[in-house]
Write a protein that holds these residues in place. Structure first.
Motif, PDB file in Angstrom:
ATOM      1  N   GLU A  40     -13.638   1.059  -7.233  1.00 47.38           N
ATOM      2  CA  GLU A  40     -13.355  -0.298  -7.685  1.00 47.38           C
ATOM      3  C   GLU A  40     -12.817  -1.151  -6.534  1.00 47.38           C
ATOM      4  OE1 GLU A  40     -10.658  -2.672 -11.011  1.00 47.38           O
ATOM      5  OE2 GLU A  40     -10.539  -0.499 -10.869  1.00 47.38           O
ATOM      6  N   VAL A  41     -13.323  -2.378  -6.453  1.00 43.54           N
ATOM      7  CA  VAL A  41     -12.823  -3.355  -5.487  1.00 43.54           C
ATOM      8  C   VAL A  41     -12.375  -4.596  -6.242  1.00 43.54           C
ATOM      9  CG1 VAL A  41     -14.195  -2.573  -3.520  1.00 43.54           C
ATOM     10  CG2 VAL A  41     -15.128  -4.285  -5.057  1.00 43.54           C
ATOM     11  N   ARG A  42     -11.497  -5.356  -5.599  1.00 44.26           N
ATOM     12  CA  ARG A  42     -10.964  -6.561  -6.232  1.00 44.26           C
ATOM     13  C   ARG A  42     -10.818  -7.649  -5.174  1.00 44.26           C
ATOM     14  NH1 ARG A  42      -6.384  -4.625  -9.571  1.00 44.26           N
ATOM     15  NH2 ARG A  42      -8.051  -3.946 -10.918  1.00 44.26           N
ATOM     16  N   TYR A  43     -11.101  -8.877  -5.561  1.00 41.17           N
ATOM     17  CA  TYR A  43     -10.915 -10.024  -4.677  1.00 41.17           C
ATOM     18  C   TYR A  43      -9.424 -10.278  -4.525  1.00 41.17           C
ATOM     19  CZ  TYR A  43     -11.095 -14.884  -3.069  1.00 41.17           C
ATOM     20  OH  TYR A  43     -10.924 -16.046  -2.366  1.00 41.17           O
ATOM     21  N   LEU A  69     -11.463  -8.548   0.230  1.00 39.84           N
ATOM     22  CA  LEU A  69     -11.514  -7.600  -0.878  1.00 39.84           C
ATOM     23  C   LEU A  69     -10.580  -6.436  -0.608  1.00 39.84           C
ATOM     24  CD1 LEU A  69     -15.375  -7.476  -1.464  1.00 39.84           C
ATOM     25  CD2 LEU A  69     -13.703  -8.782  -2.744  1.00 39.84           C
ATOM     26  N   SER A  70     -10.226  -5.742  -1.684  1.00 36.86           N
ATOM     27  CA  SER A  70      -9.356  -4.583  -1.580  1.00 36.86           C
ATOM     28  C   SER A  70      -9.950  -3.439  -2.385  1.00 36.86           C
ATOM     29  CB  SER A  70      -7.968  -4.919  -2.123  1.00 36.86           C
ATOM     30  OG  SER A  70      -7.156  -3.772  -2.154  1.00 36.86           O
ATOM     31  N   PHE A  71      -9.963  -2.242  -1.781  1.00 34.90           N
ATOM     32  CA  PHE A  71     -10.333  -1.043  -2.526  1.00 34.90           C
ATOM     33  C   PHE A  71      -9.104  -0.655  -3.349  1.00 34.90           C
ATOM     34  CE2 PHE A  71     -13.385  -0.946   0.891  1.00 34.90           C
ATOM     35  CZ  PHE A  71     -14.533  -0.479   0.277  1.00 34.90           C
ATOM     36  N   VAL A  72      -9.229  -0.683  -4.662  1.00 34.46           N
ATOM     37  CA  VAL A  72      -8.084  -0.506  -5.540  1.00 34.46           C
ATOM     38  C   VAL A  72      -7.493   0.890  -5.423  1.00 34.46           C
ATOM     39  CG1 VAL A  72      -7.346  -0.542  -7.964  1.00 34.46           C
ATOM     40  CG2 VAL A  72      -8.941  -2.256  -7.121  1.00 34.46           C
ATOM     41  N   THR A  73      -8.320   1.925  -5.373  1.00 34.15           N
ATOM     42  CA  THR A  73      -7.799   3.297  -5.390  1.00 34.15           C
ATOM     43  C   THR A  73      -6.986   3.638  -4.153  1.00 34.15           C
ATOM     44  OG1 THR A  73      -9.888   4.080  -4.470  1.00 34.15           O
ATOM     45  CG2 THR A  73      -9.639   4.174  -6.860  1.00 34.15           C
ATOM     46  N   GLY A 121     -21.723  -3.410  -2.042  1.00 33.05           N
ATOM     47  CA  GLY A 121     -21.191  -3.447  -3.395  1.00 33.05           C
ATOM     48  C   GLY A 121     -21.439  -4.778  -4.060  1.00 33.05           C
ATOM     49  N   TRP A 122     -20.843  -4.939  -5.236  1.00 31.23           N
ATOM     50  CA  TRP A 122     -20.962  -6.180  -5.990  1.00 31.23           C
ATOM     51  C   TRP A 122     -19.607  -6.547  -6.571  1.00 31.23           C
ATOM     52  CZ3 TRP A 122     -19.439  -5.644 -10.982  1.00 31.23           C
ATOM     53  CH2 TRP A 122     -19.509  -4.377 -11.554  1.00 31.23           C
ATOM     54  N   VAL A 123     -19.451  -7.842  -6.866  1.00 33.12           N
ATOM     55  CA  VAL A 123     -18.221  -8.359  -7.471  1.00 33.12           C
ATOM     56  C   VAL A 123     -18.608  -9.260  -8.635  1.00 33.12           C
ATOM     57  CG1 VAL A 123     -16.142  -9.746  -7.095  1.00 33.12           C
ATOM     58  CG2 VAL A 123     -16.979  -8.246  -5.275  1.00 33.12           C
ATOM     59  N   ASP A 124     -17.977  -9.040  -9.772  1.00 32.13           N
ATOM     60  CA  ASP A 124     -18.191  -9.889 -10.946  1.00 32.13           C
ATOM     61  C   ASP A 124     -17.499 -11.223 -10.701  1.00 32.13           C
ATOM     62  OD1 ASP A 124     -17.382 -11.071 -13.634  1.00 32.13           O
ATOM     63  OD2 ASP A 124     -18.712  -9.432 -14.275  1.00 32.13           O
ATOM     64  N   MET A 125     -18.219 -12.314 -10.883  1.00 31.14           N
ATOM     65  CA  MET A 125     -17.665 -13.635 -10.557  1.00 31.14           C
ATOM     66  C   MET A 125     -16.676 -14.137 -11.599  1.00 31.14           C
ATOM     67  SD  MET A 125     -20.719 -15.644  -8.613  1.00 31.14           S
ATOM     68  CE  MET A 125     -21.968 -15.501  -9.852  1.00 31.14           C
ATOM     69  N   ASP A 126     -16.630 -13.540 -12.789  1.00 27.01           N
ATOM     70  CA  ASP A 126     -15.634 -13.938 -13.791  1.00 27.01           C
ATOM     71  C   ASP A 126     -14.338 -13.143 -13.624  1.00 27.01           C
ATOM     72  OD1 ASP A 126     -17.164 -15.890 -15.011  1.00 27.01           O
ATOM     73  OD2 ASP A 126     -18.089 -14.473 -16.409  1.00 27.01           O
ATOM     74  N   ARG A 127     -14.454 -11.836 -13.501  1.00 23.71           N
ATOM     75  CA  ARG A 127     -13.266 -10.978 -13.417  1.00 23.71           C
ATOM     76  C   ARG A 127     -12.745 -10.831 -11.994  1.00 23.71           C
ATOM     77  NH1 ARG A 127     -16.610  -7.016 -16.104  1.00 23.71           N
ATOM     78  NH2 ARG A 127     -16.225  -5.829 -14.213  1.00 23.71           N
ATOM     79  N   GLY A 130     -15.144  -5.476  -8.957  1.00 18.48           N
ATOM     80  CA  GLY A 130     -16.466  -4.866  -8.960  1.00 18.48           C
ATOM     81  C   GLY A 130     -16.420  -3.463  -8.404  1.00 18.48           C
ATOM     82  N   VAL A 131     -17.564  -3.022  -7.886  1.00 20.12           N
ATOM     83  CA  VAL A 131     -17.707  -1.665  -7.371  1.00 20.12           C
ATOM     84  C   VAL A 131     -18.327  -1.750  -5.981  1.00 20.12           C
ATOM     85  CG1 VAL A 131     -18.869   0.552  -7.723  1.00 20.12           C
ATOM     86  CG2 VAL A 131     -17.975  -0.710  -9.683  1.00 20.12           C
ATOM     87  N   ALA A 132     -17.827  -0.909  -5.061  1.00 19.53           N
ATOM     88  CA  ALA A 132     -18.353  -0.921  -3.693  1.00 19.53           C
ATOM     89  C   ALA A 132     -18.172   0.442  -3.051  1.00 19.53           C
ATOM     90  CB  ALA A 132     -17.656  -1.989  -2.861  1.00 19.53           C
ATOM     91  N   THR A 133     -18.809   0.607  -1.914  1.00 18.28           N
ATOM     92  CA  THR A 133     -18.708   1.831  -1.134  1.00 18.28           C
ATOM     93  C   THR A 133     -18.815   1.499   0.351  1.00 18.28           C
ATOM     94  OG1 THR A 133     -19.653   4.027  -0.795  1.00 18.28           O
ATOM     95  CG2 THR A 133     -21.191   2.273  -1.287  1.00 18.28           C
ATOM     96  N   LEU A 134     -18.271   2.366   1.182  1.00 11.15           N
ATOM     97  CA  LEU A 134     -18.423   2.253   2.632  1.00 11.15           C
ATOM     98  C   LEU A 134     -19.355   3.369   3.083  1.00 11.15           C
ATOM     99  CD1 LEU A 134     -15.009   1.536   4.389  1.00 11.15           C
ATOM    100  CD2 LEU A 134     -16.930   0.031   4.069  1.00 11.15           C
TER     101      LEU A 134
END
Length: 192
Positions: A40-43, A69-73, A121-127, A130-134
């Motif tokens: 999970e990633v977050r703006y 962006l930030s990797f949440v985990t 990855g991708w980011v939901d424009m409302d929330r 999203g989900v991403a990987t390196l």
């Protein structure tokens, strides 16, 4: 330095951008192992603003070619820069608003901890999450390795040229003591 003595050359060494064996570091490093899985990633931009303003700023930032962006985990923050060219004829878009409705798909290439990686990855424009990987970026890693080898070869040539021009005298350790160099006895010339 004596009055007519030539100054010694200065060598400016740039810190290498990558480590010598990038693939091994990518495979063995715990951080890369965690970020290599879809997570999970977050703006993270403009946290103090209202959510509507943050959504607008996120879209504007993506159109300008960057996103925070930030990797949440793991809590790893990345500032992505990408080509925001919205040419419909381009095959490889790094910022794609058209692929899925309500989502922006991002790709960015950068060097992290001495390893060439690709953010995908991708980011939901409302929330605004999203989900991403390196992923390990093989093509860019080869380019950076070639530059690293050239840089090391250049430094080695400069060092050997400097040793030929300015030879280092071999002085016995007793000479250092008489001159007051390394290992000299405490106190000045008068025994103070």
């Amino acid at each position: 330095m004596a009055m007519y003595e030539q100054p010694k050359p200065r060598f400016i060494f740039k810190m290498p951008r990558v480590v010598p064996d990038q693939k091994a570091k990518y495979d063995s490093d715990e951080l890369f192992r965690r970020l290599g899985r879809e997570t999970e990633v977050r703006y993270t931009g403009y946290r103090e603003r209202a959510i509507d303003e943050r959504r607008l700023r996120f879209v504007n930032d993506c159109r300008k070619g960057y996103a925070e962006l930030s990797f949440v985990t793991s809590g790893t923050n990345v500032q992505l820069y990408f080509n925001a060219n919205h040419n419909p004829y381009a095959q490889d878009q790094e910022c794609d608003f058209e692929r899925e409705r309500g989502k922006v798909h991002l790709r960015s290439h950068f060097i992290m901890n001495g390893v060439c990686v690709r953010f995908r990855g991708w980011v939901d424009m409302d929330r605004l999450d999203g989900v991403a990987t390196l992923e390990f970026d093989e093509g860019r890693a080869q380019q950076e390795d070639a530059q690293l080898r050239e840089q090391i070869e250049s430094y080695n040539q400069r060092m050997s040229a400097a040793k030929r021009i300015y030879p280092v005298p071999n002085t016995p350790p007793e000479d250092h003591i008489r001159r007051g160099g390394p290992g000299a006895m405490p106190g000045g010339p008068m025994g103070w």
